[in-house]
Write a protein that holds these residues in place. Sequence first.
Motif, mmCIF file in Angstrom:
data_model
loop_
_atom_site.group_PDB
_atom_site.id
_atom_site.type_symbol
_atom_site.label_atom_id
_atom_site.label_comp_id
_atom_site.label_asym_id
_atom_site.label_seq_id
_atom_site.Cartn_x
_atom_site.Cartn_y
_atom_site.Cartn_z
ATOM 1 N N GLY A 5 6.488 2.096 -2.758
ATOM 2 C CA GLY A 5 5.051 2.006 -2.585
ATOM 3 C C GLY A 5 4.352 1.228 -3.678
ATOM 4 N N GLN A 6 5.072 0.690 -4.645
ATOM 5 C CA GLN A 6 4.438 -0.081 -5.705
ATOM 6 C C GLN A 6 3.685 -1.288 -5.151
ATOM 7 N N GLU A 7 4.112 -1.785 -4.004
ATOM 8 C CA GLU A 7 3.453 -2.948 -3.429
ATOM 9 C C GLU A 7 2.146 -2.595 -2.729
ATOM 10 N N VAL A 8 1.800 -1.316 -2.660
ATOM 11 C CA VAL A 8 0.568 -0.880 -2.016
ATOM 12 C C VAL A 8 -0.582 -1.027 -3.013
ATOM 13 N N ASP A 9 -1.641 -1.692 -2.574
ATOM 14 C CA ASP A 9 -2.830 -1.893 -3.381
ATOM 15 C C ASP A 9 -3.493 -0.551 -3.723
ATOM 16 N N PHE A 13 -4.853 2.322 -1.087
ATOM 17 C CA PHE A 13 -4.290 3.674 -1.132
ATOM 18 C C PHE A 13 -5.405 4.713 -1.277
ATOM 19 N N ARG A 14 -6.328 4.485 -2.219
ATOM 20 C CA ARG A 14 -7.437 5.427 -2.423
ATOM 21 C C ARG A 14 -8.287 5.561 -1.168
ATOM 22 N N ASN A 15 -8.566 4.438 -0.515
ATOM 23 C CA ASN A 15 -9.367 4.480 0.708
ATOM 24 C C ASN A 15 -8.649 5.239 1.827
ATOM 25 N N ALA A 16 -7.353 5.018 1.940
ATOM 26 C CA ALA A 16 -6.584 5.741 2.962
ATOM 27 C C ALA A 16 -6.581 7.239 2.673
#
Length: 163
Positions: A5-9, A13-16
Amino acid sequence: MQIVGQEVDDRLFRNAMGSFTTGVTVITTEIAEEVHGMTANAFMSISLNPRLVAISVGENARMFQYIKDAKKFAVNILSSDQQKESMQFAGQLKEEHEIAFSTYKGLPIIEDALAVVTCELHSEYVAGDHTIFIGHVTGVKLSQKDPLLFSQGKYRELKELQE
């Protein structure tokens, strides 16, 4: 160890995660006769037997050390008319207002909360930049009110669906 998941912005992530609607709680405890509180939505039931709940507290939050020192805490589940209390303990108010506390099972609690769960610290687990505190439930109070909800960065209220 590879972290998935390091590639997740971070913002994505916070918005999701913010899209998951939660209730709003204020975690309270007392150290040297001084009441401390923190708004949190990372709260859940873990077990019925024994009765256990979990809260997640950031390692940089003042409440982190207060819970470690007190070894007990209360989860005040806020009602729909307690948005100011939530905002105050989240540090979002310019001027603080008087909070009405009472004592239940030896812990400070917020009067008129929808529900209160008092706990003795059972265990703790470091998870990234947070610690998950597991509390053994010592008491429960419940009122008949609507909950304060939080979703997508805003406070929300329940709305009855029309059939």
